[in-house]
Design an enzyme around this catalytic site. Sequence first.
Site, PDB file in Angstrom:
ATOM      1  N   LYS A  82       2.998  14.136 -10.756  1.00  0.00           N
ATOM      2  CA  LYS A  82       1.947  13.110 -10.682  1.00  0.00           C
ATOM      3  C   LYS A  82       0.648  13.746 -10.187  1.00  0.00           C
ATOM      4  CE  LYS A  82       1.317   8.431  -8.678  1.00  0.00           C
ATOM      5  NZ  LYS A  82       1.935   7.446  -7.750  1.00  0.00           N
ATOM      6  N   SER A 157       1.882   2.738  -9.620  1.00  0.00           N
ATOM      7  CA  SER A 157       0.808   3.587 -10.087  1.00  0.00           C
ATOM      8  C   SER A 157       1.284   4.792 -10.891  1.00  0.00           C
ATOM      9  CB  SER A 157      -0.001   4.091  -8.886  1.00  0.00           C
ATOM     10  OG  SER A 157       0.817   4.897  -8.036  1.00  0.00           O
ATOM     11  N   SER A 181       5.495   2.479  -6.338  1.00  0.00           N
ATOM     12  CA  SER A 181       4.987   3.212  -7.504  1.00  0.00           C
ATOM     13  C   SER A 181       5.934   4.221  -8.134  1.00  0.00           C
ATOM     14  CB  SER A 181       3.679   3.908  -7.150  1.00  0.00           C
ATOM     15  OG  SER A 181       2.681   2.938  -7.019  1.00  0.00           O
TER      16      SER A 181
END
Length: 517
Positions: A82, A157, A181
Amino acid sequence: MTSADLTRKTAAELADLLAAGEVSSRELTQAHLDRTRAVDDRIHAYLHVNAEGALAAADEVDRRRAAGESLPTGAGVPIAVKDVMATEGLPTTCGSKILEGWIPPYDATVVRRLKESGLPILGKTNMDEFAMGSSTEHSAYGPTRNPWDLDRIPGGSGGGSSAVVASHQAPWAIGTDTGGSIRQPASVTGTVGTKPTYGGVSRYGLVALASSLDQAGPCTRTVLDAALLHEIIGGHDPLDSTSISDPLPGLVEAARRADVSGMRIGIVRELTGEGFQAGVQQRFDESVQHLVDAGAEIVEVSCPSFTFALATYYLILPSEASSNLAKFDAMRYGLRVWPEGIDDPSAEQVMAATRDAGFGDEVKRRIILGTYALSSGYYDAYYGSAQKVRRLIADEFTAAFEQADVLVSPTAPTTAFRFGEKMDDPMAMYLNDIATIPANLAGIPGLSLPSGVAPEDGLPTGFQVLAPAMADDRLYAVGAALEARLTAQWGGPLLDQAPDVLTLPAPTTAATTTREA
Ligand code: GLN
């Protein structure tokens, strides 16, 4: 084996093939890069693909293996990260324009551990700006699409990390979970994700959203892969003052044993029923029955303060975020914007122009909320009260864990929704995390695994398991036991039921619903 076959395998299977010398890390790294070239213009899961770096790392692992060195488990299996984790020499944007062009001079501890274990880094995945959101629509570089339906969100997210795994562009990925997330994207993409115990995985080099809630963890296709990755990235780190010094419990061992006989499984009354989509609830109930069949005992627990978890979170998170994001001052990182029409601007004027242009609406909204909640005169009423409720929630977890060894709930209230559906209503967006947020507030670990597809829309549903702090092994025991029964029932992994990304109808929504990349 064809390169398409290689991208269908789990990380554990790939590790075995590598160890047996049946495939090289270069071959399987290349296979995943090829898959990305074929599908990612449709999915947009990556913000940055690290083809050259990944292949160089793969060659190095192959060389060491050929030289007879003994290598860590997973060595040579490539991974995606990420874009909120600092990666030396690779862009790290946090999905924000304010960090465009920033190349960190160091690796986050998680990234360093991946490298030390010989995992080639395929690239950096898309995310809501500074990890604020549940749909990845708040990325300044445009949203990621759900591999099950290109008109739907992949969760957030960390939508990029779940989507790379669901679309077979990476066997596994790193996500971060501040309020859900990792788990909510896993739920809506038919994948697995773990939020470890707070302090179980180092936060050093994870660009902070809310320091007391953030935790990095695995995004995978199977429970065993999540346990393997959790063991690679977890454990004490002197560079993080909140890192726990106790060793991790045996996570892989728990996943392999997959034993729930005699285990007490608590259903949290406040996290089921009303407000959950019918098909999500149905798959949850069936999963509970599977666990009963596997020998578990069901108890019902009640945690009344959980009703206040969302309100508590949306005071604590913005407060911490407003403080953490103050460092983006136009002087130190990335973007610098000169205000128009001012000849000799002050530092404050440059900062204001930069933050105005560099931050998106959701980030600005939370900075304003947090600054307000922390301002003198309001601090006790808002931030102080929220901290007290946070304590109540943690106490209720402690009491619930006296009655049950793990707690379970659906992961997210609904399946993946359509782009744009919740963008004009922040409250509707926030409600996606109703079942995941309590764990972050209490610092306990949680895992989400697929429980099926909802009959009404054919989209994946998620099952959440929560355990006491430092009992992360229980997540894997329960997750693996349920996964074994469900995959036997389905005749294979849930993702085998997903449509082929390349044959999906083109999306009807525009490529970006926020600002253009
Ligand atoms: N969706 C939640 C939020 O917007 C959780 C985000 C996260 O876990 N990073 O804050």
